[in-house]
Design a protein around this motif. Sequence first.
Motif, mmCIF file in Angstrom:
data_model
loop_
_atom_site.group_PDB
_atom_site.id
_atom_site.type_symbol
_atom_site.label_atom_id
_atom_site.label_comp_id
_atom_site.label_asym_id
_atom_site.label_seq_id
_atom_site.Cartn_x
_atom_site.Cartn_y
_atom_site.Cartn_z
ATOM 1 N N CYS A 14 -4.275 -0.460 0.075
ATOM 2 C CA CYS A 14 -4.996 -1.529 0.752
ATOM 3 C C CYS A 14 -6.449 -1.059 0.888
ATOM 4 O O CYS A 14 -6.772 0.091 0.609
ATOM 5 C CB CYS A 14 -4.383 -1.816 2.119
ATOM 6 N N ASP B 131 -6.967 2.130 3.107
ATOM 7 C CA ASP B 131 -6.447 3.429 2.688
ATOM 8 C C ASP B 131 -6.961 3.886 1.330
ATOM 9 O O ASP B 131 -6.527 4.915 0.816
ATOM 10 C CB ASP B 131 -4.916 3.387 2.645
ATOM 11 N N CYS C 218 0.837 -1.193 0.000
ATOM 12 C CA CYS C 218 0.000 0.000 0.000
ATOM 13 C C CYS C 218 0.877 1.251 0.000
ATOM 14 O O CYS C 218 1.957 1.262 0.581
ATOM 15 C CB CYS C 218 -0.881 -0.041 1.244
ATOM 16 N N ASN D 155 0.245 3.948 1.497
ATOM 17 C CA ASN D 155 0.104 4.682 2.758
ATOM 18 C C ASN D 155 0.486 3.903 4.002
ATOM 19 O O ASN D 155 0.592 4.467 5.076
ATOM 20 C CB ASN D 155 -1.344 5.164 2.919
ATOM 21 N N CYS D 156 0.665 2.613 3.875
ATOM 22 C CA CYS D 156 1.009 1.811 5.048
ATOM 23 C C CYS D 156 1.709 0.542 4.583
ATOM 24 O O CYS D 156 1.782 0.277 3.385
ATOM 25 C CB CYS D 156 -0.263 1.502 5.855
HETATM 26 ZN ZN LIG Z 1 -2.810 0.910 3.520
#
Ligand SMILES: [Zn+2]
Length: 72
Positions: free
Chosen positions: A25, A28, A3, A5-6
């Motif tokens: 994901c 996000d 992802c 963002n993470c």
């Molecule tokens: Zn994520």
Amino acid sequence: MKCANCPNDAMYVYRITKTESVYYCGKDLPSFLEDRRKAGLLNITEAFTEAKEEVVETLSITKKKTDKKTEE
Ligand SMILES: [Zn+2]
């Protein structure tokens, strides 16, 4: 793919251009992509497909989708 963002595995692919893609994901996924996701327009990554297959196996659903047209 991870992802954007993470550190989770990405489930959706947002293709900005032919060569640029952003991965998200499920958690996000930006809200502006929600409509696309619902419309089935987001490419789904292998991680998502595998997760989906696991769920299908868990539910013991063995239906095969073989009625797709394969004409070329
Ligand atoms: Zn994520």
